[in-house]
Scaffold this active site. Structure first.
Site, PDB file in Angstrom:
ATOM      1  N   CYS A 155      -6.655  -1.736   6.518  1.00 37.52           N
ATOM      2  CA  CYS A 155      -6.170  -2.336   5.282  1.00 37.52           C
ATOM      3  C   CYS A 155      -7.383  -2.931   4.574  1.00 37.52           C
ATOM      4  O   CYS A 155      -7.971  -3.898   5.046  1.00 37.52           O
ATOM      5  CB  CYS A 155      -5.123  -3.390   5.633  1.00 37.52           C
ATOM      6  N   CYS A 165       2.518 -14.014  -2.957  1.00 35.29           N
ATOM      7  CA  CYS A 165       1.367 -13.452  -2.249  1.00 35.29           C
ATOM      8  C   CYS A 165       0.309 -14.521  -1.978  1.00 35.29           C
ATOM      9  O   CYS A 165      -0.070 -15.269  -2.874  1.00 35.29           O
ATOM     10  CB  CYS A 165       0.777 -12.320  -3.096  1.00 35.29           C
ATOM     11  N   SER A 199      -2.704   0.896  -3.407  1.00 34.11           N
ATOM     12  CA  SER A 199      -1.546   0.106  -3.834  1.00 34.11           C
ATOM     13  C   SER A 199      -1.904  -0.737  -5.055  1.00 34.11           C
ATOM     14  O   SER A 199      -2.890  -1.474  -5.047  1.00 34.11           O
ATOM     15  CB  SER A 199      -1.119  -0.810  -2.680  1.00 34.11           C
ATOM     16  N   GLY A 233      -6.865  -8.358  -3.426  1.00 34.90           N
ATOM     17  CA  GLY A 233      -7.287  -7.868  -4.729  1.00 34.90           C
ATOM     18  C   GLY A 233      -6.435  -6.754  -5.301  1.00 34.90           C
ATOM     19  O   GLY A 233      -5.592  -6.160  -4.628  1.00 34.90           O
ATOM     20  N   GLU A 234      -6.660  -6.492  -6.577  1.00 33.65           N
ATOM     21  CA  GLU A 234      -5.949  -5.436  -7.297  1.00 33.65           C
ATOM     22  C   GLU A 234      -6.926  -4.266  -7.502  1.00 33.65           C
ATOM     23  O   GLU A 234      -7.841  -4.353  -8.321  1.00 33.65           O
ATOM     24  CB  GLU A 234      -5.435  -6.004  -8.632  1.00 33.65           C
ATOM     25  N   SER A 246       3.602  -1.451  -6.690  1.00 29.34           N
ATOM     26  CA  SER A 246       4.361  -2.631  -6.273  1.00 29.34           C
ATOM     27  C   SER A 246       5.387  -2.968  -7.343  1.00 29.34           C
ATOM     28  O   SER A 246       5.072  -3.588  -8.356  1.00 29.34           O
ATOM     29  CB  SER A 246       3.410  -3.812  -6.077  1.00 29.34           C
ATOM     30  N   LEU A 247       6.613  -2.546  -7.104  1.00 24.77           N
ATOM     31  CA  LEU A 247       7.666  -2.723  -8.106  1.00 24.77           C
ATOM     32  C   LEU A 247       8.352  -4.072  -7.917  1.00 24.77           C
ATOM     33  O   LEU A 247       8.439  -4.874  -8.839  1.00 24.77           O
ATOM     34  CB  LEU A 247       8.660  -1.565  -7.952  1.00 24.77           C
ATOM     35  N   HIS A 248       8.868  -4.314  -6.719  1.00 29.93           N
ATOM     36  CA  HIS A 248       9.439  -5.598  -6.308  1.00 29.93           C
ATOM     37  C   HIS A 248      10.667  -6.076  -7.083  1.00 29.93           C
ATOM     38  O   HIS A 248      11.121  -7.205  -6.880  1.00 29.93           O
ATOM     39  CB  HIS A 248       8.385  -6.719  -6.328  1.00 29.93           C
ATOM     40  N   ASN A 254       6.982 -11.563   4.095  1.00 32.38           N
ATOM     41  CA  ASN A 254       6.249 -12.135   5.214  1.00 32.38           C
ATOM     42  C   ASN A 254       5.876 -13.565   4.803  1.00 32.38           C
ATOM     43  O   ASN A 254       5.062 -13.740   3.890  1.00 32.38           O
ATOM     44  CB  ASN A 254       5.006 -11.268   5.431  1.00 32.38           C
ATOM     45  N   CYS A 262      -1.146 -10.264   3.589  1.00 38.17           N
ATOM     46  CA  CYS A 262      -2.232 -10.224   2.635  1.00 38.17           C
ATOM     47  C   CYS A 262      -2.858 -11.583   2.298  1.00 38.17           C
ATOM     48  O   CYS A 262      -2.195 -12.462   1.756  1.00 38.17           O
ATOM     49  CB  CYS A 262      -1.583  -9.608   1.396  1.00 38.17           C
ATOM     50  N   GLU A 271     -11.332 -10.240   3.557  1.00 36.05           N
ATOM     51  CA  GLU A 271     -10.487  -9.971   4.709  1.00 36.05           C
ATOM     52  C   GLU A 271     -10.263  -8.467   4.880  1.00 36.05           C
ATOM     53  O   GLU A 271     -10.092  -7.757   3.899  1.00 36.05           O
ATOM     54  CB  GLU A 271      -9.156 -10.639   4.391  1.00 36.05           C
ATOM     55  N   CYS A 276       0.554 -13.009  -8.124  1.00 34.25           N
ATOM     56  CA  CYS A 276       1.958 -12.754  -7.764  1.00 34.25           C
ATOM     57  C   CYS A 276       2.448 -13.948  -6.935  1.00 34.25           C
ATOM     58  O   CYS A 276       1.746 -14.435  -6.054  1.00 34.25           O
ATOM     59  CB  CYS A 276       2.088 -11.452  -6.986  1.00 34.25           C
ATOM     60  N   CYS A 302      -7.819 -12.573  -5.982  1.00 35.22           N
ATOM     61  CA  CYS A 302      -7.091 -11.658  -6.872  1.00 35.22           C
ATOM     62  C   CYS A 302      -6.631 -12.440  -8.099  1.00 35.22           C
ATOM     63  O   CYS A 302      -6.146 -13.557  -7.976  1.00 35.22           O
ATOM     64  CB  CYS A 302      -5.878 -11.078  -6.143  1.00 35.22           C
TER      65      CYS A 302
HETATM   66  N1  SAH Z   1      -2.747  -5.697  -5.403  1.00 35.27           N
HETATM   67  C1  SAH Z   1      -2.116  -4.599  -4.735  1.00 35.27           C
HETATM   68  C2  SAH Z   1      -2.166  -4.711  -3.200  1.00 35.27           C
HETATM   69  C3  SAH Z   1      -1.398  -5.880  -2.668  1.00 35.27           C
HETATM   70  S1  SAH Z   1      -1.009  -5.966  -0.933  1.00 35.27           S
HETATM   71  C4  SAH Z   1      -0.666  -4.514  -5.183  1.00 35.27           C
HETATM   72  O1  SAH Z   1      -0.205  -5.423  -5.833  1.00 35.27           O
HETATM   73  O2  SAH Z   1      -0.016  -3.510  -4.904  1.00 35.27           O
HETATM   74  C5  SAH Z   1       0.174  -4.714  -0.620  1.00 35.27           C
HETATM   75  C6  SAH Z   1       1.631  -5.050  -0.843  1.00 35.27           C
HETATM   76  O3  SAH Z   1       2.082  -6.216  -0.126  1.00 35.27           O
HETATM   77  C7  SAH Z   1       1.973  -5.316  -2.299  1.00 35.27           C
HETATM   78  O4  SAH Z   1       3.133  -4.617  -2.630  1.00 35.27           O
HETATM   79  C8  SAH Z   1       2.201  -6.801  -2.312  1.00 35.27           C
HETATM   80  O5  SAH Z   1       2.979  -7.209  -3.404  1.00 35.27           O
HETATM   81  C9  SAH Z   1       2.845  -7.023  -0.980  1.00 35.27           C
HETATM   82  N2  SAH Z   1       2.817  -8.411  -0.490  1.00 35.27           N
HETATM   83  C10 SAH Z   1       1.905  -9.372  -0.750  1.00 35.27           C
HETATM   84  N3  SAH Z   1       2.205 -10.501  -0.104  1.00 35.27           N
HETATM   85  C11 SAH Z   1       3.342 -10.272   0.595  1.00 35.27           C
HETATM   86  C12 SAH Z   1       4.160 -11.060   1.467  1.00 35.27           C
HETATM   87  N4  SAH Z   1       3.847 -12.308   1.746  1.00 35.27           N
HETATM   88  N5  SAH Z   1       5.230 -10.469   2.016  1.00 35.27           N
HETATM   89  C13 SAH Z   1       5.549  -9.174   1.746  1.00 35.27           C
HETATM   90  N6  SAH Z   1       4.828  -8.388   0.938  1.00 35.27           N
HETATM   91  C14 SAH Z   1       3.741  -8.930   0.350  1.00 35.27           C
END
Ligand code: SAH
Length: 356
Positions: A117, A131, A201, A171-172, A224-226, A300, A343, A104, A128, A124
């Site tokens: 993007c 995701c 990222s 992917g990572e 990506s801390l979250h 999202n 994503c 994608e 997570c 991946c």
């Molecule tokens: N693997 C990379 C890129 C991921 S996509 C990473 O982990 O950073 C980019 C960002 O979107 C990441 O911070 C990911 O955690 C976040 N993300 C993924 N799915 C999401 C969703 N459904 N809603 C909000 N953020 C999301």
């Protein structure tokens, strides 16, 4: 055995896309052609976006016909499998690779920019919890040319020069390290996109952040801390068990020291999980004094997931707490929701439709 005996899709022959000007020149010479055809090939690949050697009309007809009759090498472009446009102008593509895998990529236009993007893997392995890509499992790493192809394809489809790249697709990126760094170099040098307009990222892979710092690229690293602490982080990111937050933050500190560049911390806001005012405060303490920027991403919604997006007022409270601590913060407004731009969502839905 002559080179001509190789079948079209022989994976041992690396495609032309991704090669430098000198490598392309070397290749044309190996084909008995004059050196200057290397420069022509380079321009047709990276500036004009040639998909097939037969398209390169400055090449002698006989040579082009020879390739058409007996292809020994590929340029390495994907096929557009699905193209979806949303009302806000975001264009989402599913690209079919040489082995049939689907990846994608998304083009996001704003007044002066066109951001792509980009994906680095098919699927991946990080899994997570919130995701869509994570839910679909892992297929394989993308090759360097498959990463570069996404940029050229968006440029072609949207008829506009790409100005910015975010490695935030499937992917990572740091699990596909060499191809990531190789692709960044080509995207910068050969396609002409400034390193400062490129963001990588990562969820964090042990040892890879300090390693990436040593590349001395001018790109932005987004982490990506979250979560404001290890316990909450481990709840949503399974790999956090093997790479505790303290180690991740140490590596981020080292990154800032080595590169002198600030880090962008991404924080997906999940209602009732990591979005309270107390957690905002805890986050502020965690990153206070850190050369960084916080990018909040309101969740999202993806199918098969119970998470919720916080309300607007909760988002604003979270922002306010961080601002009170003088932390640079922005909220990413998800674009292209109708095109399932979160994503991995489009590919996930496509797979479901196909297997139904
Ligand atoms: N693997 C990379 C890129 C991921 S996509 C990473 O982990 O950073 C980019 C960002 O979107 C990441 O911070 C990911 O955690 C976040 N993300 C993924 N799915 C999401 C969703 N459904 N809603 C909000 N953020 C999301």
């Amino acid at each position: 055995m002559t080179v001509n005996a190789l079948p079209k899709s022989d994976s041992k022959v690396l495609p032309l896309l991704g090669r430098s000007l000198s490598e392309l020149t070397e290749w044309v010479e190996s084909q008995g052609q004059p050196r200057y055809r290397g420069k022509q090939l380079y321009e047709w690949l990276y500036t004009r976006g040639a998909r097939d050697l037969g398209d390169i009309t400055v090449f002698p007809k006989a040579w082009r016909e020879e390739f058409a009759a007996n292809p020994t090498i590929e340029i390495g472009r994907s096929q557009i499998h699905l193209h979806k446009q949303s009302r806000d102008g975001t264009e989402k593509l599913l690209l079919k690779l040489a082995d049939g895998e689907i990846v994608e990529t998304v083009g996001i236009p704003t007044s002066k920019r066109l951001t792509v993007c980009v994906s680095t893997q098919v699927g991946c392995p990080m899994a997570c919890d919130f995701c869509a890509t994570g839910k679909g499992g892992f297929r394989r790493n993308l090759a360097k040319h498959e990463i570069i192809d996404q940029v050229l394809t968006v440029q072609e489809v949207m008829q506009q020069r790409v100005s910015h790249i975010v490695f935030m697709g499937m992917g990572e990126p740091l699990l596909n390290y060499e191809n990531l760094v190789g692709a960044i170099q080509v995207i910068n040098k050969d396609i002409g996109i400034g390193q400062r307009n490129i963001t990588v990222s990562t969820v964090g892979i042990p040892n890879q952040i300090p390693r990436f710092a040593q590349e001395h690229l001018q790109v932005t690293l987004a982490v990506s801390l979250h979560a404001p602490n290890q316990q909450v982080r481990a709840q949503v990111i399974p790999s956090a068990d093997r790479y505790p937050m303290a180690a991740l933050m140490d590596d981020c500190r080292q990154y800032v020291e080595i590169t002198g560049r600030r880090i962008s911390f991404e924080y997906t806001l999940l209602a009732g999980i990591n979005d309270s005012a107390e957690q905002a405060e805890e986050l502020a303490h965690l990153i206070r004094g850190f050369q960084s920027h916080v990018n909040l991403i309101p969740y999202n919604p993806v199918s098969d997931s119970d998470y919720q997006r916080p309300s607007e007022s909760e988002i604003q409270t979270f922002v306010k707490v961080l601002e009170d601590y003088n932390i640079a913060v922005s909220v990413r407004r998800t674009r292209g929701i109708e095109a399932e731009a979160a994503c991995g969502q489009l590919r996930g839905q496509h797979e479901k439709a196909v297997t139904r």
